[in-house]
Design a protein around this motif. Structure first.
Motif, mmCIF file in Angstrom:
data_model
loop_
_atom_site.group_PDB
_atom_site.id
_atom_site.type_symbol
_atom_site.label_atom_id
_atom_site.label_comp_id
_atom_site.label_asym_id
_atom_site.label_seq_id
_atom_site.Cartn_x
_atom_site.Cartn_y
_atom_site.Cartn_z
ATOM 1 N N LYS A 161 8.229 -30.794 2.844
ATOM 2 C CA LYS A 161 8.637 -32.093 3.378
ATOM 3 C C LYS A 161 8.618 -32.108 4.906
ATOM 4 O O LYS A 161 8.410 -33.150 5.512
ATOM 5 C CB LYS A 161 10.044 -32.448 2.882
ATOM 6 C CG LYS A 161 10.113 -32.717 1.387
ATOM 7 C CD LYS A 161 11.512 -33.128 0.983
ATOM 8 C CE LYS A 161 11.581 -33.427 -0.517
ATOM 9 N NZ LYS A 161 12.943 -33.837 -0.931
ATOM 10 N N ARG B 42 2.377 -36.378 8.634
ATOM 11 C CA ARG B 42 3.296 -36.777 7.559
ATOM 12 C C ARG B 42 4.596 -37.277 8.148
ATOM 13 O O ARG B 42 5.190 -38.254 7.675
ATOM 14 C CB ARG B 42 3.551 -35.576 6.640
ATOM 15 C CG ARG B 42 4.544 -35.837 5.507
ATOM 16 C CD ARG B 42 4.075 -36.917 4.585
ATOM 17 N NE ARG B 42 5.020 -37.111 3.480
ATOM 18 C CZ ARG B 42 5.098 -38.210 2.746
ATOM 19 N NH1 ARG B 42 4.280 -39.241 2.985
ATOM 20 N NH2 ARG B 42 5.976 -38.310 1.761
ATOM 21 N N GLY C 36 4.808 -40.855 9.084
ATOM 22 C CA GLY C 36 4.874 -41.844 8.014
ATOM 23 C C GLY C 36 3.608 -41.978 7.195
ATOM 24 O O GLY C 36 3.556 -42.789 6.261
ATOM 25 N N LEU C 37 2.577 -41.200 7.515
ATOM 26 C CA LEU C 37 1.359 -41.260 6.717
ATOM 27 C C LEU C 37 1.601 -40.641 5.345
ATOM 28 O O LEU C 37 2.471 -39.777 5.190
ATOM 29 C CB LEU C 37 0.217 -40.514 7.410
ATOM 30 C CG LEU C 37 -0.626 -41.308 8.430
ATOM 31 C CD1 LEU C 37 0.193 -41.637 9.668
ATOM 32 C CD2 LEU C 37 -1.862 -40.508 8.818
ATOM 33 N N SER C 38 0.831 -41.087 4.366
ATOM 34 C CA SER C 38 0.956 -40.519 3.032
ATOM 35 C C SER C 38 0.495 -39.068 3.057
ATOM 36 O O SER C 38 -0.179 -38.627 3.992
ATOM 37 C CB SER C 38 0.109 -41.302 2.030
ATOM 38 O OG SER C 38 -1.281 -41.110 2.295
ATOM 39 N N ARG C 39 0.855 -38.324 2.019
ATOM 40 C CA ARG C 39 0.426 -36.926 1.951
ATOM 41 C C ARG C 39 -1.098 -36.822 1.922
ATOM 42 O O ARG C 39 -1.682 -35.934 2.539
ATOM 43 C CB ARG C 39 1.032 -36.244 0.729
ATOM 44 C CG ARG C 39 2.506 -35.875 0.911
ATOM 45 C CD ARG C 39 3.006 -35.045 -0.277
ATOM 46 N NE ARG C 39 4.294 -34.443 0.029
ATOM 47 C CZ ARG C 39 5.465 -35.028 -0.161
ATOM 48 N NH1 ARG C 39 5.490 -36.271 -0.653
ATOM 49 N NH2 ARG C 39 6.592 -34.414 0.135
ATOM 50 N N TRP C 40 -1.751 -37.724 1.187
ATOM 51 C CA TRP C 40 -3.213 -37.677 1.093
ATOM 52 C C TRP C 40 -3.866 -37.959 2.441
ATOM 53 O O TRP C 40 -4.829 -37.304 2.823
ATOM 54 C CB TRP C 40 -3.718 -38.674 0.048
ATOM 55 C CG TRP C 40 -3.693 -38.112 -1.336
ATOM 56 C CD1 TRP C 40 -2.842 -38.440 -2.354
ATOM 57 C CD2 TRP C 40 -4.552 -37.088 -1.862
ATOM 58 N NE1 TRP C 40 -3.104 -37.691 -3.471
ATOM 59 C CE2 TRP C 40 -4.155 -36.853 -3.206
ATOM 60 C CE3 TRP C 40 -5.606 -36.340 -1.335
ATOM 61 C CZ2 TRP C 40 -4.782 -35.917 -4.016
ATOM 62 C CZ3 TRP C 40 -6.234 -35.410 -2.136
ATOM 63 C CH2 TRP C 40 -5.826 -35.198 -3.465
ATOM 64 N N LYS C 41 -3.346 -38.946 3.169
ATOM 65 C CA LYS C 41 -3.913 -39.258 4.483
ATOM 66 C C LYS C 41 -3.665 -38.115 5.465
ATOM 67 O O LYS C 41 -4.529 -37.781 6.281
ATOM 68 C CB LYS C 41 -3.334 -40.560 5.021
ATOM 69 C CG LYS C 41 -3.945 -41.809 4.414
ATOM 70 C CD LYS C 41 -3.509 -43.053 5.155
ATOM 71 C CE LYS C 41 -4.226 -44.290 4.622
ATOM 72 N NZ LYS C 41 -3.820 -45.516 5.346
ATOM 73 N N SER C 42 -2.482 -37.526 5.386
ATOM 74 C CA SER C 42 -2.159 -36.402 6.275
ATOM 75 C C SER C 42 -3.092 -35.231 6.000
ATOM 76 O O SER C 42 -3.605 -34.590 6.927
ATOM 77 C CB SER C 42 -0.706 -35.967 6.068
ATOM 78 O OG SER C 42 0.184 -37.025 6.374
#
Length: 273
Positions: free
Chosen positions: A39, A184, A187-193
């Motif tokens: 996280k 991350r 605030g980006l999603s896990r996939w975007k990160s």
């Protein structure tokens, strides 16, 4: 390890450089994939990883690039060091120029410390570009060594090129993680990160192919090209990696990480090169 070296010896040098740097790119993606498991990122761990990255880059600059570049230069005394002097200077100036032009933001720096030309690009893009900037000389260095080894030039070997690719791959793992986790946190999603994290190293295969092709096409430039890559890498370490590792005053951890990275890269290069 001998089988790996034999595999690369059987390849076209440009293809060998491409395969090696695809490996370093994939390792970056592996590091970025840790964003799915954690996280947040421990700052002390992050600074230790940055130190490790710096140690690998400094050791690679000397053992894999500068020393072979000087060894294969012709002449004696001050004449022998001219290619290293010129190449190293041009490499540092090249990254200095990119640093002034390419919009980017170093990890953990505030937005008012953006560098390069002014832009409205999102912070996530600027963070990714900051890491991409120092992946250029890494890919170039691998390609130049493979090209030089294929040309049969003294001081360049397939083993040394493989060692450099392994070292860069090792430091790319925490690098991918260090890009993905701050994104991350934005605030980006896990996939975007993860996506931005692995994309930061996609430039390495392109730079490697260019380096190998250039050396094979113009063999006399090899000493200059090796030292060019070294100058570019040292500039990145001093301008970016070391300052970022010191921001939170975890100096002992960052320094020990640096020493560890240096020892690992030195061992790989001497052992395989």
């Amino acid at each position: 390890m001998e089988q790996i070296i034999s595999f690369f010896e059987a390849q076209d040098p440009v293809m060998a450089a491409l395969i090696a740097t695809i490996f370093t790119w994939l390792v970056t993606g592996l590091g970025a994939s840790l964003v799915f498991l954690f996280k947040d990122m421990n700052r002390k761990l992050f600074d230790g990883m940055l130190g490790f990255t710096g140690g690998v880059m400094v050791a690679a600059s000397f053992w894999s690039l500068l020393a072979p570049g000087i060894e294969m230069s012709e002449g004696e005394g001050f004449i022998k060091v001219i290619p290293a002097f010129v190449g190293f200077s041009l490499g540092a100036l090249f990254i200095f120029g990119l640093d002034k032009v390419l919009p980017h933001l170093h990890i953990n720096f505030k937005e008012n410390r953006k560098e390069g030309v002014k832009t409205k690009w999102h912070k996530s893009v600027l963070l990714t570009l900051a890491i991409t900037l120092h992946n250029i000389p890494e890919g170039l260095a691998v390609g130049v060594l493979f090209g030089g080894a294929a040309a049969g030039l003294e001081g360049a070997s397939i083993g040394g090129a493989v060692a450099l690719a392994l070292g860069i791959g090792l430091q790319n793992f925490p690098e991918g993680f260090s890009v993905a986790m701050p994104l991350r946190g934005l605030g980006l999603s896990r996939w975007k990160s993860f996506h931005y994290g692995h994309l930061s190293a996609i430039v390495e295969p392109f730079a490697a192919v260019l380096g190998a092709w250039a050396v094979l096409s113009f063999e006399p430039i090899l000493p200059y090209a090796l030292c060019f890559a070294a100058g570019a890498m040292i500039f990145v370490v001093i301008e970016e990696v070391v300052p970022e590792s010191q921001l939170e005053r975890n100096t002992d951890i960052a320094t020990l990480g640096f020493i560890g990275g240096f020892l690992v890269m030195m061992t790989l290069d001497v052992g395989l090169g």
